[in-house]
Design an enzyme around this catalytic site. Structure first.
Site, short mmCIF file in Angstrom:
data_model
loop_
_atom_site.label_atom_id
_atom_site.label_comp_id
_atom_site.label_asym_id
_atom_site.label_seq_id
_atom_site.Cartn_x
_atom_site.Cartn_y
_atom_site.Cartn_z
N THR A 164 0.84 -1.18 0.00
CA THR A 164 0.00 0.00 0.00
C THR A 164 0.88 1.24 0.00
O THR A 164 2.06 1.16 0.32
CB THR A 164 -0.87 -0.01 1.28
OG1 THR A 164 -1.59 -1.22 1.35
CG2 THR A 164 -1.83 1.16 1.34
N GLY A 169 0.95 -2.15 4.63
CA GLY A 169 1.31 -3.35 5.34
C GLY A 169 0.25 -4.32 5.81
O GLY A 169 0.50 -5.07 6.74
N GLY A 170 -0.96 -4.35 5.24
CA GLY A 170 -1.92 -5.39 5.59
C GLY A 170 -2.20 -5.44 7.09
O GLY A 170 -2.61 -4.45 7.69
#
Length: 523
Positions: free
Chosen positions: A335, A417-418
């Protein structure tokens, strides 16, 4: 490096994107205008992370906080074969919401904030850079090296990652002439053409060739509405995030639980400090994996989960003496987060991605647009609340934050980063609010990452190596399965912060773990 100004500031993951946004601010554009120009530039210089074929969320503040949810939806049928894949044609199974969010944001900029800039003003620089070329970024070189076996199997990516048959390397120029043409087309006809015009027709034809289940009609149905933010009180102020299907609800649940913990008394960076943060988000991620879905597809009253009765329960469930077990699958993602504050004090934060690095790996037709693989965010179990259904949006990892203090101070922050996004946000928020750290100290503070990442499949607690030995030993003694990763590791995200003090002075900085920059407008 911190950038400061009494006028405007901008913070993005790449110097060229920051420069593009500042050029717009210098020309009298709004913070939203600056984000639009920077976003277009990032599609060119960071094509492995973000692009026109992805999703995007906005958090906008003037006299109030507003959010724009630009999340694409599933088509009316599954891909050929009936299964959504992780990469390749069968992962091109949701539409792209990023440019729909651009439309919504641009309307606010023009109608509410008085912008006089058009799409040609905002997109032309990115188009020129895509045509002429730009030095390939260190970030792209890192990710393409990590993904070489995968990229070899996805021929559409060879034009982005190779030149003359060899892999791009440091000092090489990345050119994307097809993307340049698309950006010029959008500059001339407006971004609505992405969903309704000549470009939409080209995408529809590409969907048919891929057999991905999407159609031009699905693309035309994509919307990016203004949605009320979710928020919780925290210390002397209020934290805001984006409502489901984004995971920001669980970031807020975890922070609300910390409201009941004496962080100021346990010592900044102590083992108990990290233990509280880890245990709070651990609970949140467990609830997220079970609950998070498109609220338009269910009667879920998600706001009730932020009621004080529930929040007290989250806090009470944290055992001060022992780590709870953890064996949940992670949600890796990549992202970009960026933000700008203009001379009028209005702030626009934008977070966007292709989901995984390089998204689906599919570039649609001759448009140069790399499509996301966000459809992989659906749960494979059709009975799960986040299972695939026609027109449904998948559970989403993106979640930008802001904090409005009662004394007039404001912080806007986010990261890639999820699963790591809420974890890093918790470190940033507590450093800024509980410990009153300046933004450079908050960004540089040692972080943790619970669960799996892009780099491995271990479900342990990863700790940056510059964390104190006492804290590392203390966390292990509390029952955390710890692993040491390098100090200032990119595994823990590339974050950014804009801070505005009570007198209106602006400061901005990007993460030392990345190659981003912040700029301040000359005074």
């Amino acid at each position: 490096m911190i950038a400061t100004s009494s006028h405007a500031v901008i913070c993005t993951p790449h110097a060229q994107a920051s420069a593009a946004g500042m050029q717009i601010l210098d020309a009298g554009g709004t913070a939203i205008d600056a984000m639009l120009a920077a976003s277009a530039m990032l599609a060119v210089v960071f094509p492995h992370m973000t692009g026109l074929g992805g999703d995007a969320l906005w958090m906008i503040h003037d006299t109030r906080v507003r959010t724009i949810v630009g999340i694409g939806q599933a088509g009316q049928r599954l891909p050929d074969g009936g299964v959504i894949g992780l990469r390749g044609p069968s992962s091109v199974a949701t539409t792209a919401g990023a440019l729909a969010s651009w439309q919504t944001a641009a309307t606010i900029s023009r109608q509410d904030w008085g912008s006089r800039l058009g799409w040609a003003d905002l997109l032309q620089d990115a188009a020129s850079v895509a045509e002429v070329g730009t030095p390939v970024s260190q970030s792209q070189l890192f990710w393409q090296t990590l993904r070489q076996p995968l990229i070899e199997q996805l021929p559409d990516l060879h034009g982005v990652c190779k030149t003359d048959g060899r892999w791009l390397r440091a000092g090489d120029t990345l050119r994307q002439p097809a993307l340049a043409n698309t950006l010029r087309h959008l500059a001339r006809y407006g971004v609505e053409d992405f969903y309704q015009g000549e470009l939409a027709h080209a995408f529809g034809a590409a969907f048919d060739r891929l057999g991905c289940g999407l159609t031009q009609a699905d693309l035309g149905a994509t919307r990016a509405p203004l949605v009320a933010p979710v928020s919780v009180p925290y210390r002397q102020g209020r934290l805001y995030n984006v409502a489901p299907p984004c995971q920001g609800l669980y970031t807020l649940q975890a922070m609300a639980a910390l409201q009941h913990k004496p962080l100021a008394q346990v010592g900044n960076g102590s083992a108990l400090y990290y233990h509280y943060l880890v245990e709070a988000i651990k609970q949140g991620l467990l609830r997220r994996n079970a609950q998070l879905c498109d609220p338009l597809s269910t009667a879920w009253d998600f706001a009730a989960s932020l009621d004080e009765r529930h929040v007290q329960g989250y806090a009470d469930a944290i055992d001060d003496q022992r780590a709870a077990p953890w064996n949940e699958p992670g949600r890796p993602a990549d992202t970009v987060w960026m933000a700008a504050t203009d001379a009028q004090g209005r702030t626009a934060c934008l977070i966007q991605s292709l989901f995984h690095d390089f998204g689906s790996g599919c570039i649609l037709g001759d448009t140069g647009v790399l499509w996301q693989n966000r459809a992989a965010g659906f749960n494979a179990n059709p009975e799960h609340v986040n299972g695939w259904a026609p027109g449904k949006r998948p559970a989403h990892t993106l979640n930008p934050s802001c904090y409005l203090a009662d004394d007039g101070r404001r912080w806007f922050f986010g990261t890639q980063g999820g699963d790591g996004q809420p974890q890093t946000q918790m470190v940033l928020a507590t450093q800024l609010i509980d410990y009153q750290q300046p933004i450079d100290q908050a960004l540089g503070f040692p972080r943790f990452l619970l669960g799996r990442s892009f780099f491995d499949s271990t479900d342990n607690l990863k700790l940056e190596g510059d964390m104190s030995a006492a804290s590392i030993e203390g966390l292990a003694a509390l029952g955390h399965g710890v692993e040491i990763i390098p100090a200032q590791s990119p595994m823990t995200g590339h974050a950014g912060i804009i801070a505005i003090d009570a007198q209106g002075r602006r400061s901005a900085m990007h993460d030392p773990r990345g190659e981003g920059t912040a700029l301040g407008q000359a005074e």
